[in-house]
Design a protein around this motif. Structure first.
Motif, PDB file in Angstrom:
ATOM      1  N   GLU A 143       1.010  -1.394   0.800  1.00  0.00           N
ATOM      2  CA  GLU A 143      -0.418   0.325  -0.057  1.00  0.00           C
ATOM      3  C   GLU A 143       1.085   1.257   0.040  1.00  0.00           C
ATOM      4  O   GLU A 143       0.539   1.987  -0.748  1.00  0.00           O
ATOM      5  N   GLN A 144       1.858   1.585   0.918  1.00  0.00           N
ATOM      6  CA  GLN A 144       3.026   2.189   0.771  1.00  0.00           C
ATOM      7  C   GLN A 144       3.508   2.561  -1.024  1.00  0.00           C
ATOM      8  O   GLN A 144       3.388   3.936  -1.317  1.00  0.00           O
ATOM      9  N   ALA A 145       3.082   1.679  -1.467  1.00  0.00           N
ATOM     10  CA  ALA A 145       4.695   1.545  -2.361  1.00  0.00           C
ATOM     11  C   ALA A 145       3.926   2.209  -3.271  1.00  0.00           C
ATOM     12  O   ALA A 145       3.949   2.584  -4.771  1.00  0.00           O
ATOM     13  N   GLY A 146       2.261   1.998  -3.406  1.00  0.00           N
ATOM     14  CA  GLY A 146       0.959   2.012  -4.516  1.00  0.00           C
ATOM     15  C   GLY A 146       0.364   1.478  -5.012  1.00  0.00           C
ATOM     16  O   GLY A 146       0.131   1.271  -6.186  1.00  0.00           O
ATOM     17  N   HIS A 147       1.155   0.440  -4.566  1.00  0.00           N
ATOM     18  CA  HIS A 147       0.326  -0.970  -5.116  1.00  0.00           C
ATOM     19  C   HIS A 147      -0.729  -1.246  -4.586  1.00  0.00           C
ATOM     20  O   HIS A 147      -1.518  -1.559  -4.283  1.00  0.00           O
ATOM     21  N   ASP A 148      -1.895  -1.711  -5.980  1.00  0.00           N
ATOM     22  CA  ASP A 148      -3.401  -2.350  -5.795  1.00  0.00           C
ATOM     23  C   ASP A 148      -3.642  -3.708  -4.601  1.00  0.00           C
ATOM     24  O   ASP A 148      -4.523  -3.455  -4.628  1.00  0.00           O
ATOM     25  N   ARG A 149      -2.550  -4.720  -4.967  1.00  0.00           N
ATOM     26  CA  ARG A 149      -2.549  -5.886  -4.072  1.00  0.00           C
ATOM     27  C   ARG A 149      -0.804  -6.282  -4.001  1.00  0.00           C
ATOM     28  O   ARG A 149       0.749  -5.588  -4.576  1.00  0.00           O
ATOM     29  N   PRO A 150      -1.226  -6.467  -2.551  1.00  0.00           N
ATOM     30  CA  PRO A 150       0.493  -7.154  -1.782  1.00  0.00           C
ATOM     31  C   PRO A 150       1.177  -8.186  -2.938  1.00  0.00           C
ATOM     32  O   PRO A 150       2.150  -9.053  -2.416  1.00  0.00           O
ATOM     33  N   GLY A 151       0.836  -8.544  -3.825  1.00  0.00           N
ATOM     34  CA  GLY A 151       1.167  -9.937  -4.601  1.00  0.00           C
ATOM     35  C   GLY A 151       2.370  -9.494  -5.195  1.00  0.00           C
ATOM     36  O   GLY A 151       3.392 -10.645  -4.981  1.00  0.00           O
ATOM     37  N   ALA A 152       3.287  -8.564  -5.577  1.00  0.00           N
ATOM     38  CA  ALA A 152       4.362  -8.108  -5.868  1.00  0.00           C
ATOM     39  C   ALA A 152       5.247  -8.559  -4.678  1.00  0.00           C
ATOM     40  O   ALA A 152       6.198  -8.637  -4.743  1.00  0.00           O
ATOM     41  N   MET A 153       4.929  -8.301  -3.596  1.00  0.00           N
ATOM     42  CA  MET A 153       5.238  -8.074  -2.473  1.00  0.00           C
ATOM     43  C   MET A 153       5.822  -9.589  -2.203  1.00  0.00           C
ATOM     44  O   MET A 153       6.630 -10.091  -1.441  1.00  0.00           O
ATOM     45  N   GLN A 154       4.601 -10.192  -2.061  1.00  0.00           N
ATOM     46  CA  GLN A 154       4.601 -11.392  -1.795  1.00  0.00           C
ATOM     47  C   GLN A 154       5.693 -12.485  -2.218  1.00  0.00           C
ATOM     48  O   GLN A 154       6.424 -13.703  -1.767  1.00  0.00           O
ATOM     49  N   ARG A 155       6.261 -12.435  -3.543  1.00  0.00           N
ATOM     50  CA  ARG A 155       6.257 -12.685  -4.571  1.00  0.00           C
ATOM     51  C   ARG A 155       8.078 -12.767  -4.780  1.00  0.00           C
ATOM     52  O   ARG A 155       8.422 -13.680  -4.814  1.00  0.00           O
ATOM     53  N   LEU A 156       8.927 -11.141  -4.231  1.00  0.00           N
ATOM     54  CA  LEU A 156       9.520 -11.176  -3.872  1.00  0.00           C
ATOM     55  C   LEU A 156      10.327 -11.440  -2.786  1.00  0.00           C
ATOM     56  O   LEU A 156      11.203 -12.062  -2.906  1.00  0.00           O
ATOM     57  N   LEU A 157       9.113 -12.377  -1.771  1.00  0.00           N
ATOM     58  CA  LEU A 157       9.283 -12.983  -0.225  1.00  0.00           C
ATOM     59  C   LEU A 157       9.482 -14.914  -0.668  1.00  0.00           C
ATOM     60  O   LEU A 157      10.529 -15.317  -0.338  1.00  0.00           O
ATOM     61  N   ARG A 158       8.556 -15.386  -1.852  1.00  0.00           N
ATOM     62  CA  ARG A 158       8.449 -16.501  -1.845  1.00  0.00           C
ATOM     63  C   ARG A 158       9.540 -16.723  -3.153  1.00  0.00           C
ATOM     64  O   ARG A 158       9.841 -17.301  -3.249  1.00  0.00           O
ATOM     65  N   SER A 159       9.284 -16.101  -4.090  1.00  0.00           N
ATOM     66  CA  SER A 159       9.436 -17.149  -5.610  1.00  0.00           C
ATOM     67  C   SER A 159       9.888 -16.464  -6.423  1.00  0.00           C
ATOM     68  O   SER A 159      10.896 -17.004  -7.146  1.00  0.00           O
ATOM     69  N   ALA A 160      10.071 -15.398  -6.698  1.00  0.00           N
ATOM     70  CA  ALA A 160      10.879 -14.092  -7.150  1.00  0.00           C
ATOM     71  C   ALA A 160      12.531 -14.892  -6.941  1.00  0.00           C
ATOM     72  O   ALA A 160      12.965 -15.844  -6.766  1.00  0.00           O
ATOM     73  N   ARG A 161      13.410 -15.220  -8.618  1.00  0.00           N
ATOM     74  CA  ARG A 161      14.295 -15.401  -8.472  1.00  0.00           C
ATOM     75  C   ARG A 161      15.542 -14.445  -8.208  1.00  0.00           C
ATOM     76  O   ARG A 161      16.003 -13.504  -8.931  1.00  0.00           O
ATOM     77  N   TRP A 162      15.924 -15.150  -6.979  1.00  0.00           N
ATOM     78  CA  TRP A 162      16.928 -14.481  -6.190  1.00  0.00           C
ATOM     79  C   TRP A 162      17.324 -14.033  -5.515  1.00  0.00           C
ATOM     80  O   TRP A 162      17.006 -15.326  -4.591  1.00  0.00           O
ATOM     81  N   ASP A 163      19.220 -14.674  -4.672  1.00  0.00           N
ATOM     82  CA  ASP A 163      19.745 -15.258  -3.396  1.00  0.00           C
ATOM     83  C   ASP A 163      19.976 -14.700  -2.599  1.00  0.00           C
ATOM     84  O   ASP A 163      20.667 -13.075  -2.874  1.00  0.00           O
ATOM     85  N   ALA A 164      19.188 -14.789  -1.864  1.00  0.00           N
ATOM     86  CA  ALA A 164      19.778 -13.703  -0.271  1.00  0.00           C
ATOM     87  C   ALA A 164      20.428 -13.729  -0.005  1.00  0.00           C
ATOM     88  O   ALA A 164      21.458 -12.555   0.415  1.00  0.00           O
ATOM     89  N   ASP A 165      21.478 -14.748  -0.026  1.00  0.00           N
ATOM     90  CA  ASP A 165      22.682 -14.693   0.267  1.00  0.00           C
ATOM     91  C   ASP A 165      23.389 -13.579  -0.103  1.00  0.00           C
ATOM     92  O   ASP A 165      24.181 -13.059   0.213  1.00  0.00           O
TER      93      ASP A 165
END
Length: 440
Positions: free
Chosen positions: A57-79
């Motif tokens: 909501e702070q970022a102006g998105h309509d839904r939290p889906g993008a944020m949730q994908r960032l933490l769960r299924s998007a392809r990037w390595d946290a390490d």
């Protein structure tokens, strides 16, 4: 500008762009890269709870889906991002720094969050249902920040339960490690990455572990690690074994030296200190701290690759509290514990991005500190404000970086979405509870 007032919004924005540019290459696609930027901006904002819903909501998105994908299924390595955070901290805060190990708890309901179980956590001061993360902090005269993290995975309730591990996404290669072992892994990784720190400190959980101490000695890294009062040490030529608190009681008055363990919120933290050699050389000793008001004692096992002064050991011992300040700032300012995730990958991703937000605040604090080198003899007047603190910088950034006012229709759309989602969750809970009641 006057002392303590070096606020430059344009420079801070440029610093934020530089911090995000350091991790940009760790994201293969532009969408998660942009979402990560919005996520970190949200962590630096003044939103009440920094979970995916409110950050979206702070970022102006309509839904939290993008944020949730960032933490769960998007392809990037946290390490890989963690490595960039560590490098960023060393670049901005490096210089005569100390590595500090400690753990903190994250209170959780339910049984599905990775690593959760009923266990003692200092966050609550008692046994609670919680996750425990082991962290490594770097502290120097310029500032302090978190540079690594490990989620502690209990042996019996998690490591030996393949179904539970699979359900929470715990990788197959993850095996049980004690908290001191996790700490040593992080310390060795920092040293291998170029961290030039000469000292490590930590509390009794880590000081009581001989493998951690021997591992540090093998790397030539000095340590000042807290131990229990019942710890036994060998002293004098006859190698007499004495319990630490008994040894403290037997010391003469002239063995104690009053020194400051560093500046606290109310001024220098003065204690009485004594040290007793516990090895064949002068590099190994028991350091004892006594509160001059309450006579409360604390004990530290110390080792260094060369001879050092008592003041050096006192400085390192006093630095240990910096990690508590990091936890307080990370939880209170950038939402380290605000996550609503259960998955192993999601936990590490949220924690890593929160560490990046905290590191950025620490870097801004360094850049905003007044330059007294041009006039070191300038007196500090009572009318001068204190230097910018992490909470004050976060507050200013939350206002200075804030996007344009959200239109009313978007606020209402988010309100409707939240309430619909909460109604759906309530119906599911009621249905589950009713089914469970009928089965019994």
């Amino acid at each position: 500008m006057a002392v303590g007032h070096s606020v430059d919004p344009a420079r801070w924005r440029a610093m934020f762009d530089q911090a995000m540019a350091r991790i940009a290459g760790r994201f293969r696609r532009v969408e998660p890269r942009a979402t990560a930027r919005a996520f970190v901006l949200g962590l630096l904002s003044g939103v009440e709870r920094k979970n995916c819903w409110q950050l979206a909501e702070q970022a102006g998105h309509d839904r939290p889906g993008a944020m949730q994908r960032l933490l769960r299924s998007a392809r990037w390595d946290a390490d890989e991002v963690r490595d960039e955070v560590r490098s960023y901290v060393l670049d901005h805060l490096g210089g005569d720094g100390v590595l500090i190990v400690d753990e903190t708890g994250f209170l959780k309901k339910g049984l599905r969050s990775a690593g959760v179980q009923r266990q003692y956590t200092g966050t609550a001061g008692r046994i609670e249902n919680a996750q425990v993360g082991v962290f490594l902090a770097y502290a120097s005269p310029r500032g302090r920040a978190l540079i690594d993290r490990r989620l502690y995975l209990p042996e019996h309730t998690w490591c030996r339960d393949p179904d539970r591990r699979s359900g929470s996404g715990v990788p197959e290669q993850v095996e049980f490690s004690t908290k001191p072992r996790l700490a040593l892994q992080m310390i060795e990784a920092a040293l291998d990455a170029g961290c030039s720190s000469s000292w490590v400190t930590g509390d009794e959980v880590y000081g009581q572990d001989p493998q951690l101490r021997s591992g540090l000695e093998a790397r030539g890294i000095g340590y000042v690690l807290a131990v229990a009062c019942t710890t036994k040490v060998r002293i004098n030529e006859n190698r007499t074994v004495v319990q630490a608190d008994t040894l403290a009681d037997s010391l003469p008055r002239d063995a104690w030296h009053r020194q400051s363990a560093g500046a606290g919120a109310k001024g220098p933290r003065y204690y009485d200190w004594a040290w007793v050699q516990t090895g064949a050389d002068k590099n190994r000793c028991l350091l004892i701290r006594r509160n001059p008001v309450t006579d409360e004692l604390a004990f530290y096992l110390c080792w260094s690759p060369g001879e050092v002064a008592l003041s050096a050991l006192v400085r390192v011992a006093g630095t240990r509290w910096c990690i508590e300040e990091c936890f307080q700032a990370a939880k209170g300012q950038v939402g380290l514990d605000h996550y609503q995730v259960r998955h192993w990958t999601s936990w590490h991703r949220h924690i890593t991005l929160a560490m990046l937000a905290l590191a950025f605040l620490a870097a801004v604090a360094v850049s905003a500190a007044p330059d007294r080198s041009t006039d070191p003899n300038r007196p500090v007047h009572s009318s001068d404000p204190i230097d910018l603190t992490i909470p004050e910088i976060r507050h200013l950034i939350g206002r200075l970086f804030r996007p344009s006012t959200t239109p009313p229709h978007r606020l209402l759309a988010w309100s409707i979405w939240r309430r619909l989602h909460q109604a759906q969750a309530r119906r599911a809970h009621y249905r589950r509870r009713l089914t469970s009641h009928l089965d019994t």
